[in-house]
Design a protein around this motif. Sequence first.
Motif, short mmCIF file in Angstrom:
data_model
loop_
_atom_site.label_atom_id
_atom_site.label_comp_id
_atom_site.label_asym_id
_atom_site.label_seq_id
_atom_site.Cartn_x
_atom_site.Cartn_y
_atom_site.Cartn_z
N ARG A 1 7.04 8.07 -1.66
CA ARG A 1 7.74 8.59 -2.83
C ARG A 1 8.62 9.78 -2.46
NH1 ARG A 1 4.89 10.26 -8.59
NH2 ARG A 1 6.83 10.79 -9.71
N SER A 2 9.84 9.74 -2.93
CA SER A 2 10.80 10.80 -2.64
C SER A 2 10.29 12.15 -3.14
CB SER A 2 12.14 10.47 -3.31
OG SER A 2 13.08 11.48 -3.11
N LYS A 3 10.38 13.15 -2.29
CA LYS A 3 10.00 14.54 -2.59
C LYS A 3 8.51 14.72 -2.85
CE LYS A 3 14.55 15.74 -4.46
NZ LYS A 3 15.31 16.29 -5.61
N LYS A 4 7.70 13.71 -2.55
CA LYS A 4 6.26 13.83 -2.72
C LYS A 4 5.51 13.52 -1.44
CE LYS A 4 2.30 12.25 -5.47
NZ LYS A 4 1.44 11.96 -4.31
N THR A 5 5.86 12.40 -0.81
CA THR A 5 5.16 11.99 0.41
C THR A 5 5.55 12.89 1.57
OG1 THR A 5 5.20 9.71 -0.37
CG2 THR A 5 4.66 10.09 1.95
N VAL B 1 9.16 1.34 1.53
CA VAL B 1 9.95 1.48 0.32
C VAL B 1 10.02 2.96 -0.04
CG1 VAL B 1 10.09 0.97 -2.14
CG2 VAL B 1 9.28 -0.78 -0.57
N LEU B 2 11.23 3.48 -0.16
CA LEU B 2 11.42 4.85 -0.64
C LEU B 2 11.56 4.78 -2.15
CD1 LEU B 2 11.85 7.86 -0.19
CD2 LEU B 2 14.29 7.39 0.14
N ASN B 3 10.54 5.24 -2.84
CA ASN B 3 10.45 5.08 -4.28
C ASN B 3 10.86 6.36 -5.01
OD1 ASN B 3 9.76 3.69 -6.66
ND2 ASN B 3 7.71 4.57 -6.65
N ASP B 4 11.35 6.20 -6.24
CA ASP B 4 11.63 7.32 -7.13
C ASP B 4 12.77 8.20 -6.62
OD1 ASP B 4 11.13 8.46 -9.59
OD2 ASP B 4 9.74 9.93 -8.80
N LYS B 5 13.72 7.59 -5.96
CA LYS B 5 14.88 8.33 -5.48
C LYS B 5 15.89 8.46 -6.62
CE LYS B 5 17.69 10.23 -2.44
NZ LYS B 5 17.43 11.57 -1.92
N ASP B 6 16.32 9.68 -6.90
CA ASP B 6 17.25 9.93 -7.99
C ASP B 6 18.68 9.80 -7.47
OD1 ASP B 6 18.35 10.58 -10.37
OD2 ASP B 6 17.79 12.69 -10.35
N ILE B 7 19.34 8.72 -7.84
CA ILE B 7 20.70 8.45 -7.39
C ILE B 7 21.68 8.87 -8.47
CG2 ILE B 7 22.34 6.69 -6.65
CD1 ILE B 7 20.20 7.21 -4.63
N LYS B 8 22.61 9.75 -8.13
CA LYS B 8 23.58 10.22 -9.10
C LYS B 8 25.02 9.90 -8.70
CE LYS B 8 20.61 14.02 -10.60
NZ LYS B 8 20.46 15.49 -10.76
N ASP B 9 25.15 9.10 -7.67
CA ASP B 9 26.47 8.73 -7.18
C ASP B 9 27.06 7.65 -8.09
OD1 ASP B 9 28.73 7.97 -5.87
OD2 ASP B 9 27.78 7.66 -3.93
N SER B 10 28.10 7.96 -8.83
CA SER B 10 28.68 7.01 -9.77
C SER B 10 29.23 5.79 -9.06
CB SER B 10 29.78 7.68 -10.59
OG SER B 10 30.81 8.17 -9.74
N THR C 1 0.84 -1.19 0.00
CA THR C 1 0.00 0.00 0.00
C THR C 1 0.88 1.25 0.00
OG1 THR C 1 -1.89 1.09 1.10
CG2 THR C 1 -0.19 0.12 2.53
N SER C 2 0.25 2.41 0.01
CA SER C 2 0.97 3.68 0.02
C SER C 2 0.18 4.66 0.87
CB SER C 2 1.13 4.22 -1.41
OG SER C 2 -0.13 4.41 -2.02
N THR C 3 0.70 5.86 1.02
CA THR C 3 -0.05 6.86 1.79
C THR C 3 -1.14 7.46 0.93
OG1 THR C 3 1.49 8.63 1.19
CG2 THR C 3 1.97 7.39 3.19
#
Length: 233
Positions: A190-194, A217-226, A55-57
């Motif tokens: 969801r990252s930056k939404k919830t 679950v933390l969803n939609d996280k933008d990972i830019k760490d190479s 489920t989600s919020t």
Amino acid sequence: MLILARKTTLQRAQHHKTLVTHEQPKSPVSEQYRTLRTNLQFSSVDNELSTMIVTSTTQSEGKSLTAANLAIAFAQQGKKVLLVDADLRRPTVHYTFRISNTFGLSNLLVGDHTLEQLVHESKVDNLDLLTCGPIPPNPSELLASNRMRELIGIAKQSYDLVIFDTPPVLAVTDPQILANETDGALLVVRSKKTEKDAAKRAKELLEQANANLLGAVLNDKDIKDSNYLYYYN
């Protein structure tokens, strides 16, 4: 993803690659779903996880895609899995897997059919699907019925794991109803939404329903760490 104290993140996937675990099994996102699968297995060592809800919020946090890809990840491990679209208000499983929704869970709950008659085989080995079916006027009552409890028992006899994709917990009581009847609940944010308060309230509602909260679950996280992506490049 956040499962109990174990911290990983689910990267942003291309929108047209909804079943990424099946279509791109070697991608970083697919690996993260497998990590989620492993974390769930470790979180339920003492009590085998045979039924769970996702489920989600609120809406648009990725809970349906999480449920679908997680079901595929377990099926790829060799487990016999049934994914049930228990969102009797805004179903999506039939869209995601491109199958018919003429008959489904709602038909089963009013006694028209048996589980065997309504299950769809998916294009993924070991994964079966039960769509929502016609949207009923009384979703909560159907999910709280004895027929629903019977279905859970029957499904457990035929499958290693049954995953229920449910509506957002802050919107309706349906997830709480099923959380009380299953082995665990997974909360998608969801990252930056919830909002934090919304996530806390969702957790409280599940706990009030005596749910075994497996984690979030933390969803939609933008990972830019190479360095993070090194292993997959």
